[in-house]
Design an enzyme around this catalytic site. Structure first.
Site: not given
Length: 332
Positions: A188, A212, A279, A282, A305, A314
């Site tokens: 990210r 995150k 992004h 990514r 994730h 994806y």
């Protein structure tokens, strides 16, 4: 007949609540017992004025608790804003807020995008769930509200050819290193900006990043990205601890906006039809990894994730891949 006063109102409220929680309760005996207990007390019902500001007070309690629990500053600020907007629209004591009030609020602005409504509902669900956990409310009025359906849009990554055009559009070593690290790691924007030189292990071709929720993970470099990264580091003549730094003195960490500006300039030079953002690389990483047969669980861990369903975007199959699969497995 029992006199209709504050004590009677309280007894009636208690009777309703207890009867709701315990369906087989003997209501006649319950009323007798409540009368016996409440006769020992002088009870005065709060006025509407007494309970004004109740919602904002509970919101402040919630935010303080989440801060102590380690919620990220970014998430905390987002929830603070959403709950503030909600409290300004709902002029009710918190115990009187119901599901209809929340639905009405979420539908109050037709210009809100689905993602905006989803964000608002997420903040409200978290807040009211905490209120129930803390036994400040008996039920969660947001629990029955389902999140709005989001349109299924495939992430737009770059093709291999477009990636080569982007590479050719870089004008200096910093830009080349930035593009290759974004593409190779799938990081990210905030993760890239916060990488320090001490987080990099060129020998093992890996980088330690903080994602995150302050969660740590390891991402990996390709041979091409490692080569460009080494050239960039050797070209630097500063003592800044961060990987990507400003061009002019005093050398310091590049902000997210600085990095975005660089990507914008590369996009303008590349002149390809797709919009390019940090992004985008990514998405390119995730899409090509799945195209090349990577396991979904592995891609989830590499991208950081928490929810596997996020990685599933994806997992679409390209037309070419479907065509090749048909040739291999179709029974003649």
């Amino acid at each position: 007949m029992f006199e209709v006063n504050d004590t009677a109102r309280l007894m009636n409220d208690l009777e309703v609540v207890i009867s709701t929680l315990f369906l087989d309760v003997d209501r006649r005996k319950l009323v007798i017992r409540l009368e016996e207990v409440l006769s020992n007390y002088e009870i005065q019902r709060k006025t509407e004025t007494d309970i004004e500001g109740d919602l904002q007070e509970k919101i402040d309690m919630y935010l303080s608790a989440r801060q102590i629990e380690g919620m990220s500053d970014k998430t905390l600020e987002g929830y603070k804003l959403e709950l503030k907007l909600f409290s300004e629209k709902i002029d009710k004591p918190i115990v009187q807020i119901n599901t209809a009030d929340i639905r009405k609020y979420l539908a109050s602005n037709s210009s809100w995008m689905i993602s905006t409504v989803d964000k608002k509902l997420s903040a409200l669900k978290s807040f009211f769930a905490w209120m129930v956990e803390e036994e400040l409310l008996l039920r969660n009025p947001a629990a029955k509200i389902k999140p709005p359906k989001k349109p299924k849009r495939l992430p737009k990554g770059l093709s291999i050819e477009e990636m080569e055009i982007v590479r050719d559009s870089c004008k200096d070593q910093r830009e080349r290193a930035l593009i290759e690290v974004l593409y190779s790691t799938g990081c990210r924007l905030s993760e890239i900006a916060n990488i320090k030189t001490t987080d990099i292990n060129l020998h093992e071709m890996k980088i330690h990043v903080i994602g995150k929720g302050d969660k740590e993970r390891t991402v990996y470099l390709s041979i091409k990205s490692m080569h460009q990264l080494r050239k960039y580091l050797n070209s630097r003549n500063d003592e800044c601890e961060y990987l990507f730094v400003t061009e002019r003195k005093p050398y310091r960490k590049m902000s997210n906006r600085n990095i975005q500006r660089i990507i914008d300039k590369i996009e303008q030079r590349s002149n390809i039809s797709k919009k390019i953002t940090p992004h985008t690389f990514r998405h390119t990483f995730g899409t090509l990894a799945m195209e090349n047969g990577a396991d979904l669980a592995d891609v989830q861990k590499l991208l950081g994730h928490e929810d596997p369903s996020t990685t599933l975007v994806y997992a679409h199959v390209s037309e070419e891949r479907k065509k090749q699969a048909h040739k291999r497995f179709h029974v003649q």
